[in-house]
Design an enzyme around this catalytic site. Structure first.
Site, PDB file in Angstrom:
ATOM      1  N   GLY A 176      15.153  -7.604   3.335  1.00 49.31           N
ATOM      2  CA  GLY A 176      15.521  -6.200   3.089  1.00 49.31           C
ATOM      3  C   GLY A 176      15.148  -5.325   4.270  1.00 49.31           C
ATOM      4  O   GLY A 176      14.073  -5.454   4.833  1.00 49.31           O
ATOM      5  N   ARG A 226      19.524 -12.240   4.182  1.00 48.27           N
ATOM      6  CA  ARG A 226      18.689 -13.174   3.421  1.00 48.27           C
ATOM      7  C   ARG A 226      19.434 -14.507   3.487  1.00 48.27           C
ATOM      8  O   ARG A 226      20.483 -14.656   2.871  1.00 48.27           O
ATOM      9  CB  ARG A 226      18.576 -12.728   1.958  1.00 48.27           C
ATOM     10  CG  ARG A 226      17.941 -11.360   1.756  1.00 48.27           C
ATOM     11  CD  ARG A 226      17.658 -11.137   0.296  1.00 48.27           C
ATOM     12  NE  ARG A 226      17.461  -9.736  -0.038  1.00 48.27           N
ATOM     13  CZ  ARG A 226      16.330  -9.059   0.192  1.00 48.27           C
ATOM     14  NH1 ARG A 226      15.310  -9.660   0.756  1.00 48.27           N
ATOM     15  NH2 ARG A 226      16.236  -7.795  -0.151  1.00 48.27           N
ATOM     16  N   GLY A 266       9.420  -9.252   5.426  1.00 49.22           N
ATOM     17  CA  GLY A 266       8.410  -9.362   4.378  1.00 49.22           C
ATOM     18  C   GLY A 266       7.921 -10.789   4.251  1.00 49.22           C
ATOM     19  O   GLY A 266       8.121 -11.615   5.149  1.00 49.22           O
ATOM     20  N   ASP A 267       7.295 -11.104   3.112  1.00 47.00           N
ATOM     21  CA  ASP A 267       6.645 -12.415   2.981  1.00 47.00           C
ATOM     22  C   ASP A 267       7.628 -13.588   3.021  1.00 47.00           C
ATOM     23  O   ASP A 267       7.297 -14.665   3.518  1.00 47.00           O
ATOM     24  CB  ASP A 267       5.742 -12.477   1.748  1.00 47.00           C
ATOM     25  CG  ASP A 267       6.438 -11.989   0.495  1.00 47.00           C
ATOM     26  OD1 ASP A 267       7.633 -11.627   0.581  1.00 47.00           O
ATOM     27  OD2 ASP A 267       5.799 -11.983  -0.568  1.00 47.00           O
ATOM     28  N   THR A 296       8.589  -3.790   4.841  1.00 44.43           N
ATOM     29  CA  THR A 296       9.240  -3.812   3.527  1.00 44.43           C
ATOM     30  C   THR A 296       8.798  -2.603   2.734  1.00 44.43           C
ATOM     31  O   THR A 296       7.591  -2.276   2.731  1.00 44.43           O
ATOM     32  CB  THR A 296       8.905  -5.085   2.720  1.00 44.43           C
ATOM     33  OG1 THR A 296       9.299  -4.873   1.352  1.00 44.43           O
ATOM     34  CG2 THR A 296       7.427  -5.447   2.741  1.00 44.43           C
ATOM     35  N   ASP A 299       8.451  -2.493  -0.248  1.00 49.38           N
ATOM     36  CA  ASP A 299       7.674  -2.952  -1.411  1.00 49.38           C
ATOM     37  C   ASP A 299       6.161  -2.845  -1.195  1.00 49.38           C
ATOM     38  O   ASP A 299       5.397  -2.802  -2.159  1.00 49.38           O
ATOM     39  CB  ASP A 299       8.026  -4.411  -1.747  1.00 49.38           C
ATOM     40  CG  ASP A 299       9.497  -4.598  -2.032  1.00 49.38           C
ATOM     41  OD1 ASP A 299      10.195  -3.588  -2.250  1.00 49.38           O
ATOM     42  OD2 ASP A 299       9.963  -5.752  -2.024  1.00 49.38           O
ATOM     43  N   ASP A 323       3.993  -5.104  -0.253  1.00 50.11           N
ATOM     44  CA  ASP A 323       3.417  -6.182  -1.073  1.00 50.11           C
ATOM     45  C   ASP A 323       2.923  -7.357  -0.232  1.00 50.11           C
ATOM     46  O   ASP A 323       2.926  -8.494  -0.684  1.00 50.11           O
ATOM     47  CB  ASP A 323       4.468  -6.680  -2.077  1.00 50.11           C
ATOM     48  CG  ASP A 323       5.706  -7.245  -1.392  1.00 50.11           C
ATOM     49  OD1 ASP A 323       5.857  -7.078  -0.170  1.00 50.11           O
ATOM     50  OD2 ASP A 323       6.530  -7.861  -2.090  1.00 50.11           O
ATOM     51  N   MET A 370      12.093   0.552  -6.974  1.00 52.21           N
ATOM     52  CA  MET A 370      12.130  -0.823  -6.463  1.00 52.21           C
ATOM     53  C   MET A 370      10.707  -1.352  -6.257  1.00 52.21           C
ATOM     54  O   MET A 370       9.740  -0.695  -6.618  1.00 52.21           O
ATOM     55  CB  MET A 370      12.891  -0.868  -5.143  1.00 52.21           C
ATOM     56  CG  MET A 370      14.384  -0.968  -5.297  1.00 52.21           C
ATOM     57  SD  MET A 370      15.131  -1.239  -3.676  1.00 52.21           S
ATOM     58  CE  MET A 370      16.782  -1.684  -4.152  1.00 52.21           C
ATOM     59  N   GLY A 371      10.616  -2.515  -5.652  1.00 52.48           N
ATOM     60  CA  GLY A 371       9.303  -3.080  -5.348  1.00 52.48           C
ATOM     61  C   GLY A 371       9.173  -4.538  -5.738  1.00 52.48           C
ATOM     62  O   GLY A 371       8.089  -5.105  -5.646  1.00 52.48           O
ATOM     63  N   ARG A 372      10.253  -5.118  -6.240  1.00 49.06           N
ATOM     64  CA  ARG A 372      10.188  -6.491  -6.782  1.00 49.06           C
ATOM     65  C   ARG A 372       9.056  -6.576  -7.801  1.00 49.06           C
ATOM     66  O   ARG A 372       8.946  -5.739  -8.660  1.00 49.06           O
ATOM     67  CB  ARG A 372       9.972  -7.507  -5.666  1.00 49.06           C
ATOM     68  CG  ARG A 372      11.191  -7.762  -4.845  1.00 49.06           C
ATOM     69  CD  ARG A 372      10.981  -8.961  -3.947  1.00 49.06           C
ATOM     70  NE  ARG A 372      12.021  -8.988  -2.923  1.00 49.06           N
ATOM     71  CZ  ARG A 372      13.225  -9.489  -3.125  1.00 49.06           C
ATOM     72  NH1 ARG A 372      13.545 -10.010  -4.280  1.00 49.06           N
ATOM     73  NH2 ARG A 372      14.123  -9.472  -2.152  1.00 49.06           N
ATOM     74  N   ALA A 422       3.544  12.155 -12.837  1.00 48.50           N
ATOM     75  CA  ALA A 422       4.273  11.609 -13.994  1.00 48.50           C
ATOM     76  C   ALA A 422       3.322  11.384 -15.168  1.00 48.50           C
ATOM     77  O   ALA A 422       2.119  11.182 -14.978  1.00 48.50           O
ATOM     78  CB  ALA A 422       4.927  10.289 -13.596  1.00 48.50           C
ATOM     79  N   ARG A 475      16.885  10.036 -20.636  1.00 48.94           N
ATOM     80  CA  ARG A 475      17.861   9.510 -19.688  1.00 48.94           C
ATOM     81  C   ARG A 475      17.152   8.549 -18.723  1.00 48.94           C
ATOM     82  O   ARG A 475      15.970   8.735 -18.420  1.00 48.94           O
ATOM     83  CB  ARG A 475      18.493  10.632 -18.858  1.00 48.94           C
ATOM     84  CG  ARG A 475      19.317  11.603 -19.677  1.00 48.94           C
ATOM     85  CD  ARG A 475      20.640  11.006 -20.068  1.00 48.94           C
ATOM     86  NE  ARG A 475      21.526  11.969 -20.698  1.00 48.94           N
ATOM     87  CZ  ARG A 475      21.672  12.111 -22.019  1.00 48.94           C
ATOM     88  NH1 ARG A 475      20.972  11.374 -22.868  1.00 48.94           N
ATOM     89  NH2 ARG A 475      22.512  12.999 -22.513  1.00 48.94           N
ATOM     90  N   ARG A 524      15.878   2.520   0.165  1.00 50.46           N
ATOM     91  CA  ARG A 524      15.742   1.761   1.414  1.00 50.46           C
ATOM     92  C   ARG A 524      16.293   2.506   2.627  1.00 50.46           C
ATOM     93  O   ARG A 524      16.135   2.040   3.758  1.00 50.46           O
ATOM     94  CB  ARG A 524      16.459   0.407   1.285  1.00 50.46           C
ATOM     95  CG  ARG A 524      15.753  -0.605   0.435  1.00 50.46           C
ATOM     96  CD  ARG A 524      15.544  -1.910   1.171  1.00 50.46           C
ATOM     97  NE  ARG A 524      16.755  -2.561   1.577  1.00 50.46           N
ATOM     98  CZ  ARG A 524      17.346  -3.574   0.921  1.00 50.46           C
ATOM     99  NH1 ARG A 524      16.829  -4.015  -0.202  1.00 50.46           N
ATOM    100  NH2 ARG A 524      18.433  -4.127   1.392  1.00 50.46           N
TER     101      ARG A 524
HETATM  102  O1  F6P Z   1      12.331  -6.237  -0.825  1.00 48.10           O
HETATM  103  C1  F6P Z   1      12.995  -5.023  -0.716  1.00 48.10           C
HETATM  104  C2  F6P Z   1      13.887  -4.798  -1.911  1.00 48.10           C
HETATM  105  O2  F6P Z   1      14.510  -3.541  -1.728  1.00 48.10           O
HETATM  106  C3  F6P Z   1      13.203  -4.881  -3.262  1.00 48.10           C
HETATM  107  O3  F6P Z   1      12.484  -3.724  -3.598  1.00 48.10           O
HETATM  108  C4  F6P Z   1      14.380  -5.137  -4.154  1.00 48.10           C
HETATM  109  O4  F6P Z   1      13.997  -5.788  -5.347  1.00 48.10           O
HETATM  110  C5  F6P Z   1      15.263  -6.018  -3.306  1.00 48.10           C
HETATM  111  O5  F6P Z   1      14.892  -5.768  -1.965  1.00 48.10           O
HETATM  112  C6  F6P Z   1      16.726  -5.789  -3.462  1.00 48.10           C
HETATM  113  O6  F6P Z   1      17.369  -6.760  -2.735  1.00 48.10           O
HETATM  114  P1  F6P Z   1      18.898  -6.680  -2.288  1.00 48.10           P
HETATM  115  O7  F6P Z   1      18.999  -5.615  -1.242  1.00 48.10           O
HETATM  116  O8  F6P Z   1      19.193  -8.033  -1.776  1.00 48.10           O
HETATM  117  O9  F6P Z   1      19.671  -6.306  -3.510  1.00 48.10           O
END
Ligand code: F6P
Length: 319
Positions: free
Chosen positions: A10, A71, A101-102, A125, A127, A129, A169-171, A186, A243, A252
């Site tokens: 990503g 990827r 990333g990792d 990234t 994320d 992470d 996001m963030g996996r 929040a 909602r 991103r």
């Molecule tokens: O790792 C970055 C990220 O944006 C994650 O937060 C998200 O789950 C994933 O990539 C989305 O991947 P793609 O862009 O392949 O849909």
């Protein structure tokens, strides 16, 4: 000596400032910089070109990555990794900077074990992470994009007396959701790293609604897969029209913030210096306690990032 830079996985805002610094700094060190285009797939397909200052003029302020990313499924197969290595050899490149990333770190750990490639990973990234770094490139920009969106959502939520569930996001990692929940005040934050007590939250929120609360903001990390469940709960148990907003890939994009630009420069200088001054090296750089550090890739790939305890402590607003 020739050094190459590649983006993998990503994209993250801050990659372009890193790419620009890479070219300028490698030339300053009297070495030759190369671009590997379109990530690991591009490496397999020999998309490698010498880089020039003119390639990176005027890119500093742009999100994304001018050299592309991917990827790669093919990289899991040894025959494609062999091709990737041969492509590097054709240009006499044996040292690579990886913005990723990792998953990208793991891919290069395997490649380096098979073919003796030196590389330095730069944590990139949104994320946030990756083990052994408090900061990954792109996080500050992503957090500011999310903050802007949540501020806007609050305007309409309070006008309509509604609840909003905002999915970040963030996996599997709840960092973006956690910091967003704190910085946007929040009422609810749902992440894998912390238990969310619905009974406690219901009691608290119902009391506040009786006292005049006009809206509820719930930040839910995508990795929990709880977005719909929290919406149903807010409607059925709390009794508020709700909602859902899934922020998705807008997180991103965007012009890298000042912090992401400066971090990109520092990460690159550290990475290039390490590559130039060592014959064989497989590491990633990071940022810890105000210092730029480096660690072996095997250590980073075998350990798991954890959200700082002060963030988790501050999130327990219902306790
Ligand atoms: O790792 C970055 C990220 O944006 C994650 O937060 C998200 O789950 C994933 O990539 C989305 O991947 P793609 O862009 O392949 O849909």
């Amino acid at each position: 000596m020739s050094l190459a830079i590649i983006c993998s996985g990503g994209d993250a805002p801050g990659m372009n400032p890193a790419i620009k610094k890479f070219v300028d700094y490698v030339y300053k060190c009297n070495k030759t910089p190369y671009f590997i285009y379109d990530g690991l797939d591009g490496l397999i397909d020999a998309k490698i070109k010498k880089a020039y200052h003119s390639d990176v003029a005027g890119i500093l302020h742009n999100g994304g990555a001018i050299i592309g990313s991917s990827r790669s499924e093919r990289f899991y197969e040894k025959r494609y990794r062999k091709k990737a290595f041969e492509n590097l050899q054709k240009h006499n490149i044996d040292k690579v900077v990886i913005l990723g990333g990792d998953g990208s770190y793991r891919a290069f750990e395997i490649l380096s074990k098979e073919f003796c490639i030196s590389f330095i990973g730069i944590p990139s990234t949104i994320d946030n992470d990756i083990y052994a770094t408090e900061y990954c490139l792109g996080v500050d920009t992503a957090l500011n994009v999310i903050r802007h969106a949540v501020d806007n959502i609050r305007d309409t939520a309070s006008t309509f007396k509604r609840a909003f569930v905002v999915e970040t996001m963030g996996r599997e990692c709840g960092y973006l959701a956690a910091v967003t929940a704190l910085s946007s005040g929040a009422e609810i934050c749902v992440i894998n790293e912390m238990n969310f007590n619905k009974n406690k939250a219901a009691k608290h929120l119902k009391k506040e609604l009786k006292e005049g609360r006009r809206y509820i903001l719930a930040i839910v990390s995508e990795g929990t897969k709880a977005t719909q469940d929290i919406k149903n709960w807010l409607e059925d148990e709390i009794g508020m029209q709700t909602r859902i907003t899934i922020l998705g890939h807008i997180q991103r994009g965007g012009n890298p913030t000042v912090r992401d630009r400066i971090m990109a420069f520092e990460f690159i200088i550290k990475a290039v210096d390490l590559l130039i001054n060592n014959t064989q090296i497989q590491k990633a750089v990071g940022y810890e306690k105000g210092r730029f550090i480096d660690r072996d890739i095997s250590e980073i790939n075998s350990k798991k990032y954890t959200i700082p305890s002060n963030i988790l402590r501050d999130l327990r607003f219902l306790d």
